[in-house]
Design a protein around this motif. Structure first.
Motif, PDB file in Angstrom:
ATOM      1  N   LYS A   1       0.700  -0.858   0.055  1.00  0.00           N
ATOM      2  CA  LYS A   1      -0.003   0.065   0.006  1.00  0.00           C
ATOM      3  C   LYS A   1       0.815   1.363   0.041  1.00  0.00           C
ATOM      4  CE  LYS A   1      -3.767  -2.060   0.795  1.00  0.00           C
ATOM      5  NZ  LYS A   1      -5.174  -2.217   0.200  1.00  0.00           N
ATOM      6  N   ASP A   2       0.172   2.249  -0.039  1.00  0.00           N
ATOM      7  CA  ASP A   2       1.068   3.652  -0.281  1.00  0.00           C
ATOM      8  C   ASP A   2       1.936   3.535   1.264  1.00  0.00           C
ATOM      9  OD1 ASP A   2       1.837   6.183   0.098  1.00  0.00           O
ATOM     10  OD2 ASP A   2      -0.062   7.204  -0.010  1.00  0.00           O
TER      11      ASP A   2
ATOM     12  N   LYS B   1       3.514   5.714   2.447  1.00  0.00           N
ATOM     13  CA  LYS B   1       3.684   7.276   3.180  1.00  0.00           C
ATOM     14  C   LYS B   1       2.291   7.387   3.857  1.00  0.00           C
ATOM     15  CE  LYS B   1       6.669  10.215   2.449  1.00  0.00           C
ATOM     16  NZ  LYS B   1       7.499  11.573   2.035  1.00  0.00           N
ATOM     17  N   PHE B   2       1.229   6.768   3.571  1.00  0.00           N
ATOM     18  CA  PHE B   2       0.025   6.998   4.134  1.00  0.00           C
ATOM     19  C   PHE B   2       0.419   7.218   5.799  1.00  0.00           C
ATOM     20  CE2 PHE B   2      -4.078   6.556   5.680  1.00  0.00           C
ATOM     21  CZ  PHE B   2      -5.222   7.158   4.791  1.00  0.00           C
ATOM     22  N   PRO B   3      -0.452   8.300   6.156  1.00  0.00           N
ATOM     23  CA  PRO B   3      -0.176   8.872   7.575  1.00  0.00           C
ATOM     24  C   PRO B   3      -1.011   7.831   8.368  1.00  0.00           C
ATOM     25  CG  PRO B   3      -1.560  10.223   6.378  1.00  0.00           C
ATOM     26  CD  PRO B   3      -1.143   9.415   5.274  1.00  0.00           C
ATOM     27  N   ILE B   4      -0.734   6.727   8.852  1.00  0.00           N
ATOM     28  CA  ILE B   4      -1.667   5.950   9.818  1.00  0.00           C
ATOM     29  C   ILE B   4      -0.862   4.995  10.594  1.00  0.00           C
ATOM     30  CG2 ILE B   4      -2.147   3.927   7.866  1.00  0.00           C
ATOM     31  CD1 ILE B   4      -5.033   3.971   9.129  1.00  0.00           C
TER      32      ILE B   4
ATOM     33  N   ASP C   1      -4.185   2.047  14.422  1.00  0.00           N
ATOM     34  CA  ASP C   1      -5.264   2.371  13.831  1.00  0.00           C
ATOM     35  C   ASP C   1      -5.680   1.524  12.740  1.00  0.00           C
ATOM     36  OD1 ASP C   1      -5.832   4.620  15.237  1.00  0.00           O
ATOM     37  OD2 ASP C   1      -4.902   6.148  13.864  1.00  0.00           O
ATOM     38  N   VAL C   2      -4.913   0.951  11.923  1.00  0.00           N
ATOM     39  CA  VAL C   2      -5.226  -0.114  11.168  1.00  0.00           C
ATOM     40  C   VAL C   2      -5.789  -1.227  11.648  1.00  0.00           C
ATOM     41  CG1 VAL C   2      -4.114  -1.762   9.470  1.00  0.00           C
ATOM     42  CG2 VAL C   2      -3.123   0.530   9.583  1.00  0.00           C
TER      43      VAL C   2
ATOM     44  N   LEU D   1      -7.633  -1.189  14.452  1.00  0.00           N
ATOM     45  CA  LEU D   1      -8.960  -0.726  14.938  1.00  0.00           C
ATOM     46  C   LEU D   1      -9.782  -0.412  13.481  1.00  0.00           C
ATOM     47  CD1 LEU D   1      -8.351   2.094  17.274  1.00  0.00           C
ATOM     48  CD2 LEU D   1      -9.328   0.028  17.798  1.00  0.00           C
TER      49      LEU D   1
ATOM     50  N   ASN E   1       4.404   3.821  12.156  1.00  0.00           N
ATOM     51  CA  ASN E   1       3.521   3.934  10.894  1.00  0.00           C
ATOM     52  C   ASN E   1       3.580   3.116  10.065  1.00  0.00           C
ATOM     53  OD1 ASN E   1       3.697   4.889   7.633  1.00  0.00           O
ATOM     54  ND2 ASN E   1       2.753   6.324   8.880  1.00  0.00           N
ATOM     55  N   PHE E   2       2.506   2.590   9.468  1.00  0.00           N
ATOM     56  CA  PHE E   2       2.128   1.190   8.906  1.00  0.00           C
ATOM     57  C   PHE E   2       3.066   0.941   7.789  1.00  0.00           C
ATOM     58  CE2 PHE E   2       0.071  -1.509   5.722  1.00  0.00           C
ATOM     59  CZ  PHE E   2      -0.294  -2.497   6.696  1.00  0.00           C
TER      60      PHE E   2
ATOM     61  N   PHE F   1      -2.674  -7.005   9.485  1.00  0.00           N
ATOM     62  CA  PHE F   1      -3.892  -7.114   8.491  1.00  0.00           C
ATOM     63  C   PHE F   1      -4.764  -8.442   9.150  1.00  0.00           C
ATOM     64  CE2 PHE F   1      -2.274  -5.232   4.301  1.00  0.00           C
ATOM     65  CZ  PHE F   1      -2.829  -3.946   4.938  1.00  0.00           C
TER      66      PHE F   1
ATOM     67  N   ARG G   1      -6.592  -7.017  12.145  1.00  0.00           N
ATOM     68  CA  ARG G   1      -7.625  -6.137  11.668  1.00  0.00           C
ATOM     69  C   ARG G   1      -8.934  -7.039  11.350  1.00  0.00           C
ATOM     70  NH1 ARG G   1      -7.481  -2.679   6.043  1.00  0.00           N
ATOM     71  NH2 ARG G   1      -6.925  -4.881   5.146  1.00  0.00           N
TER      72      ARG G   1
END
Lengths: 282, 249
Positions: free
Chosen positions: B79-80, B82-85, B89-90, B92, B131-132, B144, B147
């Motif tokens: 996945k991206d 640099k995605f800010p997560i 949180d992933v 959750l 960061n993920f 994952f 999740r």
């Protein structure tokens, strides 16, 4: 003109308030655009809204209202077509981008007389914002804050992995449509600040700067709003003092700020690597 | 045995292309179904129908009662980065509501407690605030899985879960799945037959249409009978592959 003189001018204060609202709206929506990787879509929507500016001139209504109609229409078309058609999304954006501009040019041409303020729609002029513009910016800020407070997690998770959210039975489509329309409305209300051609940088550069300091979504929103506001104020003051266009000066300050901070970060990383090389033994 | 959901004579595809045709398939409670098939045969498409992400062109998807709670572990994709997560949180995000209402889905204390438990259980403790995008492939896959599990699903859907991870991870992963199977039904799509047949209860071989095989004793003869053009294996302590294609006999 001295800075102290500037601040005492009423129109300058109005511009400052507009800058404040615009940077919050762009901080929120820009973070969505950047993380969702729809910067190009947003550029397309912004340029397509020029069709509405031309239409506004022709019909004798406020060009910004025309731009809002065109912007939202372009947003809905992009969203709909990317779900229901096999046309490549970037080709579609290219089509809407130039088609909107073409409609705008034709309407301005057939409108009798001279088109006043045309340059201010293209390149922005924050010093000429009206009370109505400030009010519109305020409304869009409230709407953005409300949407992102109420839907924060949903927006974050859908942006991260839409397919997964669908598998949870969540209607991602409605969120996508509402947000793309919000993107269009933020773009249109910010046209008065930096213009159609430059507005996309107000939605991406502050986020690029914020990304140097944080990888947290909500912090990115706050930080990019702060950086956006600083750059607009710097641009506003510098452009007034030097008598150069404000929109371009704002963007110049923003990118300049980004380059300096990015450069400083690169140097810091290299220095840290060097010290790690010296201190790490295997 | 109670069933959870059924596909009845389902045909579907994208645009004008038919990907899978006349599929009948029943998923039972606490089933462990392995789905195998060559590349591009419609494995992921079938999963999408089961999860209700794709409408069948013909036929229908029936639930025993209501739509079961589904935990989905997608085919691993970078996945991206640099995605800010954060990793937390992933995980959750797996608690998001199961209905179509527009609502905010707050993080209750219970969800946070459950997320913490999963980090502990899956050996990913300490990664919560990372960061993920900075995690390794195996760590991402565990996140994952967490999740997918956080909502205590009745059906766990795994799409090629071990493609990009090493064998040590794979072994532990399948042992964990066997444990989970006592609480939920599992659908596992994989081309790693060695692992699939030793862990699953039933096997479906898909190649445009489906061949359901009750039981996991997958033999060369069975596959030949089903015209499933795929590498086949033998059983034993050390799984061995017979790299033979159909029609070479």
């Amino acid at each position: 003109m001295e800075i102290i003189d500037l601040i005492t001018y009423k129109f300058f204060l109005k511009s400052l308030i507009a800058a404040f609202f615009a940077s919050i709206a762009c901080g929120i929506i820009g973070t969505y655009i950047v993380s969702r990787r729809i910067v190009f879509i947003s550029g397309g929507i912004s340029h397509a809204s020029f069709g509405g500016i031309g239409m506004g001139y022709y019909l004798g209504i406020d060009p910004v209202i025309g731009a809002a109609v065109f912007g939202v229409m372009a947003a809905i078309v992009v969203q709909f077509m990317s779900e229901h058609s096999d046309i490549r999304q970037d080709s579609l954006i290219g089509i809407l981008w130039s088609f909107g501009m073409a409609i705008g040019i034709i309407f301005i041409y057939i409108t009798p007389g001279y088109a006043p303020d045309l340059m201010s729609y293209l390149f922005g002029d924050i010093l000429t914002v009206t009370y109505l513009d400030v009010l519109a910016l305020f409304a869009i800020v409230i709407l953005s804050i409300f949407t992102f407070t109420f839907w924060y997690r949903k927006i974050l998770y859908i942006s991260f992995d839409e397919e997964f959210m669908k598998s949870r039975g969540i209607n991602t489509r409605i969120v996508n449509y509402i947000l793309i329309c919000l993107v269009a409305l933020v773009i249109v209300t910010c046209i008065r600040v930096v213009g159609i051609i430059l507005v996309i940088s107000l939605l991406t550069v502050p986020q690029a700067i914020a990304e140097l300091f944080t990888d947290n979504y909500s912090r990115m929103i706050v930080m990019s709003s702060v950086f956006g506001f600083s750059a607009i104020v710097i641009g506003l003051v510098v452009s007034s003092l030097l008598g150069i266009p404000s929109g371009a000066t704002i963007i110049f300050s923003l990118v300049f700020l980004f380059m300096i901070l990015k450069g400083m970060q690169s140097i810091r990383i290299r220095l840290r690597l060097k010290s790690n090389l010296r201190n790490t033994k295997f | 045995m109670n069933w959870l959901l059924k596909l009845e004579d389902v045909t579907t595809g994208y645009d004008d292309k038919i990907i899978v045709k006349n599929v009948d398939l029943t998923i039972y409670e606490k089933d462990f179904l392995g789905i195998i098939g060559p590349n591009g045969c419609g494995k992921t498409t079938l999963l999408k129908i089961i999860m209700g992400l794709l409408e069948p062109v013909e036929g229908k998807l029936i639930y025993a009662e209501s739509r079961p709670k589904i935990g989905y572990l997608p085919q691993f994709l970078a996945k991206d980065k640099k995605f800010p997560i954060s990793a937390f949180d992933v995980v959750l995000s797996g608690t998001m509501c199961l209905n179509n209402k527009i609502d905010s889905c707050k993080d209750t204390k219970e969800n946070i407690k459950r997320a913490n438990e999963l980090f502990e259980k899956l050996g990913i403790k300490g990664l919560e605030n990372q960061n993920f995008g900075t995690l390794s492939g195996g760590q991402m896959q565990r996140i994952f899985l967490a999740r997918a599990l956080i909502s205590s699903p009745e059906l766990l859907v795994l799409d090629e879960p071990t493609t990009f991870v090493d064998t040590v991870f794979t072994k532990g992963f399948y042992e964990h799945l066997a444990e989970l199977n006592s609480q939920m039904a599992i659908i596992l799509v994989s081309h790693e037959l060695g692992v699939i047949s030793s862990h699953v209860k039933n096997i479906a071989c898909i190649n445009k249409t489906i061949h359901y095989h009750s039981g996991n004793d997958l033999s060369r003869e069975v596959l030949d009978h089903y015209e499933c053009p795929i590498d086949i294996l033998g059983h034993g302590d050390i799984p061995h592959r017979v790299l033979r294609k159909h029609g070479d006999n």
